[in-house]
Scaffold this active site. Structure first.
Site, short mmCIF file in Angstrom:
data_model
loop_
_atom_site.label_atom_id
_atom_site.label_comp_id
_atom_site.label_asym_id
_atom_site.label_seq_id
_atom_site.Cartn_x
_atom_site.Cartn_y
_atom_site.Cartn_z
N HIS A 295 -15.62 -0.61 3.80
CA HIS A 295 -15.47 0.73 4.35
C HIS A 295 -16.65 1.63 4.03
O HIS A 295 -16.68 2.79 4.45
CB HIS A 295 -14.20 1.39 3.77
CG HIS A 295 -12.93 0.77 4.23
ND1 HIS A 295 -12.31 -0.26 3.57
CD2 HIS A 295 -12.15 1.04 5.32
CE1 HIS A 295 -11.20 -0.59 4.19
NE2 HIS A 295 -11.08 0.17 5.26
N CYS B 288 -7.99 1.61 1.73
CA CYS B 288 -9.06 0.75 1.22
C CYS B 288 -8.63 0.09 -0.09
O CYS B 288 -8.39 0.76 -1.10
CB CYS B 288 -10.32 1.58 1.00
SG CYS B 288 -11.66 0.65 0.22
N SER C 264 0.80 -1.23 0.00
CA SER C 264 0.00 0.00 0.00
C SER C 264 0.83 1.27 0.00
O SER C 264 0.26 2.36 -0.07
CB SER C 264 -0.93 -0.01 1.21
OG SER C 264 -1.87 -1.07 1.10
#
Length: 658
Positions: A371, A384, A326
């Site tokens: 989410h 996310c 990420s």
């Protein structure tokens, strides 16, 4: 039997004898004539030529090797020095029995098998009146023993030469590298004339990358020698040109703090100055002492390093290639903004998984319940996965990787340090060329969250983060800040190499910086535990998977072997308003970027910005706990970086989800 009553022919015999004498005289005259002609040619016609050859046979040019340039850190702290090294040498022509002499010496000082092997290799390469080292790096006690017993050994002497020394040892091994004796492969590619008399050359790191600066240029002297080559008299001399001294951007105190912060972890940390591109710290752990490599490391000592399961010789900072996870989501988001695939405040729904249109395979988010609807900033802050699956699919692999390439992914940064690898930015063309396979749409999604075949080095991540801090000015990482041609000479600064990333709208850069700042300062930020009261930090956590978790399986860290756990990553820069440092951290098998890698980065930033030296405590499990605020809140959610199922659907060929 009839008698031979013939008379002797004296006249004929005399004539024959006379002819033979005449022939002999003629032959002598011819030989003398040839000798006179030859002498005339040598003494008169070719006198100057042969006089020069004679002088050349008598006068030899002896090389004078240059002293190697020194290396300093940014504060003029010496990092690489040249110190006298004492070697025990044997002159073969003065020794009757070499083996017996070596055995006798071994009873006075330690002489290992590798010392004997080196002596045997060097012996045929030296002339008999030249000394051959049997032991290197004698300490003070050993020199004293030789002095006491020296009268017993004819042809045994102690010689001194300058050898490289690294006073900070393990702290600088992966930055500076080391020098070692020139091998045959190196001899084939260097200018042999300029290395005459030189025995060592840069092998790794800065030492190798800047060999031309550090080595200098050989000098010479004219020496009178005898027929066996022994020097009798020294005459004309041309002094060697010493190597240039190097002044690095590296801060040795910060470097030591980075290594201390990584502690017992296997990992790497790279810190850069965003304004100059200077590398402030480049740490890889575990590390090693480079000094034994200079004089020739022993077989047992080298084997212990080579076979160590933690691979201390491996420079993870520039050669470690990991899925960035990420930590690349902010770059993908910026690509979406600049290429018009998404707007800053456009919401996208996350229900816990994503499906490509027309396919059944589910690409799950780290939060199984989802989410809900998130805009770009929230998607970066909470990391996310579904948001970035959607964005990657909308961008497409070619546009997405084309944009990521502007940040230096998929190729070497060009930093002035040897051994750097370029990572891998996968594409359909790459897959067809390397694997002879087609590209599946699902692979595009996986690249969008930094998993799959996507690989990056810590140095690449640090450089890309520094470019974000600069709002689009990418500066190639630099080790050397300036060079100096000798004591009293002026420093000559090196010039940065820069380029502009193709995002011209300042608002788009600000959107990404705001989101990264919220990662640290936000209530649901994945790195909120490193929030500082002294300066503002913009960062992004990440996790890199070591193995694939199946579609219907759950990753349970407690049940996974330590070396199979996820890698923890974190990238950041600070202060947000006027960045002075950009950091990238990778902790192998560390688990979570927010709880493991981020505190390490914070400790290093505190060291650089606030002058707080790193303190390191150990917890019961043997992990590292860097000295931060003990009251800092833990992350509410587990680090939301990995996709539990990053590999393409095994049935992709049938359903097209791959």
């Amino acid at each position: 039997m009839p008698l031979d009553l013939g008379f002797q022919d004296n006249r004929g015999e005399n004539a024959l004898f006379g002819r033979r004498v005449l022939l002999l005289v003629l032959l002598v005259v011819i030989c003398l004539s040839l000798l006179v002609v030859r002498l005339a040619k040598l003494q008169i016609a070719r006198h100057e030529h042969y006089s020069t050859l004679s002088e050349d046979n008598r006068i030899k040019i002896q090389p004078l090797p240059p002293s190697r340039g020194l290396i300093y850190d940014a504060n003029a702290v010496l990092l690489a020095d040249n110190l006298p090294s004492y070697a025990l040498e044997i002159t073969p022509e003065k020794v009757d029995d070499l083996d017996a002499t070596i055995d006798a010496l071994a009873r006075i000082v330690a002489i290992e098998d590798h010392d004997r092997e080196r002596f045997a290799r060097m012996l045929p390469k030296r002339r008999r009146f030249e000394g051959v080292p049997i032991r290197l790096n004698l300490d003070e006690v050993e020199r004293a023993r030789i002095a006491v017993h020296g009268h017993r050994f004819s042809g045994v002497d102690i010689q001194v030469e300058l050898l490289r020394h690294y006073p900070h040892g393990r702290a600088t091994a992966h930055v500076l590298g080391y020098v070692g004796r020139i091998n045959e492969e190196e001899m084939a590619r260097i200018d042999v004339s300029d290395y005459t008399g030189t025995t060592h050359i840069g092998k790794l790191g800065v030492e190798k990358a800047h060999e031309e600066w550090l080595h200098g240029h050989v000098g010479y002297e004219h020496a009178v020698v005898n027929a066996r080559g022994r020097v009798l008299e020294r005459r004309e001399e041309k002094a060697p040109v010493p190597g240039r001294d190097l002044h690095l951007f590296l801060d040795i105190d910060l470097q030591k703090d980075a290594i201390a912060a990584l502690g017992d972890y296997r990992g790497a940390l790279v810190a850069m100055d965003p304004q100059t591109g200077g590398v402030l710290a480049l740490a890889s752990t575990p590390t090693y002492d480079p000094n034994p490599f200079v004089g020739g490391i022993g077989h047992a000592q080298y084997a212990a390093l080579r076979d160590d399961i933690d691979i201390p010789l491996y420079n993870r900072a520039i050669r470690g290639q990991y899925p960035p996870g990420s930590t690349i989501k902010q770059f993908v988001a910026l690509g979406g903004l600049s290429l018009g695939a998404v707007s800053r405040f456009e919401g996208k729904y996350c229900g816990g998984y994503y499906q490509l249109p027309g396919h059944t395979h589910r690409y799950r988010c780290w939060r199984r319940g989802g989410h809900g609807t998130l805009a770009m900033e929230g998607a970066i802050v909470q990391s996310c996965d579904v948001y970035f699956y959607r964005l990657a699919n909308e961008l497409g692999i070619e546009r997405m990787t084309g944009f990521l390439a502007e940040f230096g992914f998929g190729e070497r940064t060009g930093a002035d340090i040897s051994g750097e690898l370029g990572g891998l930015l996968p594409s359909p063309a790459w897959k067809e060329r390397v694997r002879n396979q087609i590209w599946y749409p699902g692979e595009t999604l996986i690249v969008g969250i930094g998993q799959g075949s996507f690989l990056a080095t810590p140095l690449q991540l640090a450089a890309a983060t520094a470019a974000t801090a600069n709002r689009g000015v990418y500066i190639v990482p630099r080790m050397v800040q300036a060079t100096r041609a000798g004591v009293g000479k002026p420093l000559v600064p090196t010039e940065p190499v820069t380029r502009r990333i193709g995002v011209d709208d300042p608002a788009q850069w600000q959107a990404i910086v705001d989101a990264m700042t919220e990662v640290v300062e936000g209530r649901r930020g994945t790195a909120k535990r490193i929030l500082s009261d002294d300066y503002r930090i913009a960062g992004k956590t990440g996790t890199s998977q070591v193995f694939t978790v199946g579609q219907n399986e759950t990753y349970n860290e407690a049940e996974v072997a330590e070396r199979m756990r996820d890698h923890a990553l974190f990238v950041a820069f600070a202060p947000v308003e006027s960045p002075r440092i950009a950091v990238a951290v990778i902790v192998e098998n560390g688990g979570h970027g927010g709880s493991v890698a981020a505190p390490i980065a914070r400790a290093v930033m505190d060291s650089y910005l606030l002058g707080k030296r790193v303190t390191l405590e150990r917890n019961g499990a043997g992990d590292n706990e860097v000295g931060l605020d003990p009251e800092a809140d833990a992350v509410t959610d587990p680090d939301p970086d990995p996709d539990p199922d990053p590999d393409p659907d095994p049935d992709a060929e049938a359903n097209g989800a791959g």
